[in-house]
Design an enzyme around this catalytic site. Sequence first.
Site, mmCIF file in Angstrom:
data_model
loop_
_atom_site.group_PDB
_atom_site.id
_atom_site.type_symbol
_atom_site.label_atom_id
_atom_site.label_comp_id
_atom_site.label_asym_id
_atom_site.label_seq_id
_atom_site.Cartn_x
_atom_site.Cartn_y
_atom_site.Cartn_z
ATOM 1 N N ASP A 486 34.686 38.695 51.472
ATOM 2 C CA ASP A 486 35.785 38.331 52.292
ATOM 3 C C ASP A 486 36.145 39.425 53.590
ATOM 4 O O ASP A 486 36.637 39.039 54.525
ATOM 5 C CB ASP A 486 37.345 38.567 51.602
ATOM 6 C CG ASP A 486 37.483 37.226 50.641
ATOM 7 O OD1 ASP A 486 37.216 36.212 51.075
ATOM 8 O OD2 ASP A 486 37.948 37.533 49.556
HETATM 9 C C1 NOJ Z 1 37.970 39.564 45.471
HETATM 10 C C2 NOJ Z 1 38.215 38.293 45.721
HETATM 11 O O1 NOJ Z 1 39.120 37.572 44.953
HETATM 12 C C3 NOJ Z 1 37.053 37.204 45.607
HETATM 13 O O2 NOJ Z 1 37.383 36.114 46.010
HETATM 14 C C4 NOJ Z 1 35.795 37.719 46.674
HETATM 15 O O3 NOJ Z 1 34.928 37.050 46.630
HETATM 16 C C5 NOJ Z 1 35.656 39.568 46.326
HETATM 17 N N1 NOJ Z 1 36.939 39.902 46.391
HETATM 18 C C6 NOJ Z 1 34.722 39.910 47.408
HETATM 19 O O4 NOJ Z 1 35.454 40.031 48.865
#
Ligand code: NOJ
Length: 798
Positions: A486
Amino acid sequence: MALEKYGRFSDDGREFIITRPDTPAPWVNYISNTRYTGIVSHTGGGFSYWMDPRDSRITRFRYNSLPWDRPGRYIYVRELDGEYWSLSWQPVPKDLDFYECRHGMGYTTITTEYRNLRGEITYFVPPDDDLEIWRIRLQNKSYEERRLSLFSFVELCLGHALVDLINQPNDQHFNIVKYDREHKAIYATKNYWVTYKEATVKQPNQAWNKYVFFTTSLPIISHDGSKDAFIGKWRSESNPEGVERGVLAETDITAGDACAALHSEMTLGPHEEADFIVLLGCVDAEGYRDKAHPIIQKYLDLRNVESSFADVKRYWDSYLSSPQVETPDQNMNLMLNTWAKRQAWVTFNMNRNAGYYHGGLLFGVGMRDQCQDMMGPLLAEPDTVADRLLEVLSHQFTDGSTLHNYFKLTGQGEKTGHSDTPLWLPLAIMNYLKETGDFAFLDKTAPYQDGGEGDVRQHLERAIEYTLSNLTPNHLPKFGPGDWNDTLDYVGRKGIGESMWVAEFLCFILRESADLLERIGAAEKATYYRREYDLIARALNERCWDGEWYIRGTRDDGGVVGSSKNTEGRIFMNAQSWAVISGIALPDRASQAMDSAYRLLGTERGPQILAPAYRHPDPGVGLATRCVPGKKENGAIFNHVAAWAILAECVLGNGNRAYEYYRQTMPNNQAHDPDVYKMEPYVYSEYVTSPEHETFGQASHSWLTGSGVWMLRDGLDYILGVRPTYDGLMIDPCIPSDWDGFKITRRFRGAIYEIEVKNPNHVQKGVKRIEVNGKEITGNVLPLATEGELLRVTCILG
Ligand code: NOJ
């Protein structure tokens, strides 16, 4: 051992027993029947909600407060001389004579002793009704009669937790808390629900549709519904005025800060014991008294409490019964048999939402997270997964795109355009089919978010074809506002930058889907998917090989991410591991990519997500570069990423390295100093700080992370190598060469497989011979069997 400073696992592994209260952070547990949920810390802290922690919150969590697990579910004991304490250590932290907290499967028991009074509270949620039960046992261990005043207390939130947080001075004007003398219970609600635009948009002008009840089995002498009255001025829950005074102010409120506090008294003779119960729950607002009363009556009867508690234990015994493993590594056994499964159940139900690190306000159900979390309950409850899959599919749009997240009570969510999100749907569907063989599921229908409906197969194909329709002229997926990571949120917002990781993930999904489609007779579509696979794989190998590893992406401004040309963020693990998992890496490149990752990303606590960490904010990359180096997505040991590295090493047959990563990242690894690691040693944390920050070894974001479920499936499916395929259970272990073997018992499509794997030649991979009930079979896929049948399997590696 370092871990034992604060606690240990029970002999059967089903409880983590915390032996002193001053742990480096709140170490928590979940109590839930999937509708009513509470998060419970080892000092009685934590909040409760119904269905959604943002939209239907029952009790408060005070953000950024110290101690950080306040408030909670507290019982104060007061003696005639005015001395008082609490049965869960906090919030009146006395120097106790004894303390123990047992976090178990769906319950937490805290035992304390002070002034020769032993108190034991068990918190749990019964399967059938939406409430939490506090079952308390007091034991007078002295030779004197004790006259005790008891105060049970919760701070109420009532309804929309985000509105409560940001607009509490106004929101409190709608709180209603009143004591019902006939029912001997406090009832509470809020006469207004939601001003926050997203929630319940259909009907914003309404009362919260729930009533909370709070009661106890002891005779009630006084009560408070006003938090101000119970706590008093310039005080906190550590020294509430009501407790100090020994009697409560009998406040009901129609405005103001809400709580539920009940006062009772009890006399205990020398060495006498007594049990009592406190109940906190919720019912629909309409006809709430009639609805709450039978529930209250039922659970104020200790026999019903005991039998519900037995139901919780039975549920977990059954849930955890398969698979069960015996490997030479006790820590791995604990994680695979119990705690990783338990964690995956929690992530499946609580998402990335109801925890101290997420606060329960912003995320709802993440589409990609949910699709991965399903891999946990799939082992025990495929029907539940099927239902959830249909729910998730209903948040897909007709063009194949999806919401990125949604809120269960409102059905609303955000469509962010993350380039990976739709692709998790096919993965979840295919995982379900491999476990169950239930191909009829493909014909079930689910609505689309924007109207109409389609069968499951159509949902699957549309997700893939939507992604295929968003390729750049290089035949690679656009990065968009982020992919799985993200925080790479500005690499490709203009639609020019490309995500190599999504390309690899897409290839994996194309290959898997083509296999599925061939099997169900859709040869033409399968051929189309295979052709696309080849084109994308070729583009990846022509454009994205950096010399020693694969790059992570290209940027809108023409730059690259994750290349030797960069000074920061030169190599990313996901681009290497998924090159292997998807099979796109040319044979010599697969090992080289993973070797480069091992060399450049490896630490003694596991591999980093990327290295070197970014030290300069880069607006063309995004949030990762703004985060402190060594933490979170900026170069931490990110366990989700580590889990994929393990999987890739297994695909390559490197059992030693896969296990090295596995052992390094296990939360119960005895090498972790708990004062450095800080988080719970019984569940995975999202990340552990890498050596690029001075707090190297410190974990964060425990419980609600996809690494739990991936580590579970890595261990079972890839290291032990017993994994479902459409045709049957495959045995394909990839273990450390010094293991002599292991055992695993697994239920699969109704039959039980008792499998023993022997490794006489100390290899890392390679099945030499398999016998099923004494007869050798060809290949390494076990035959399907009838419901309830027991198959004894011996597998020799060599
Ligand atoms: C936590 C998030 O919940 C997940 O969806 C994401 O893929 C990871 N962080 C990496 O950014």
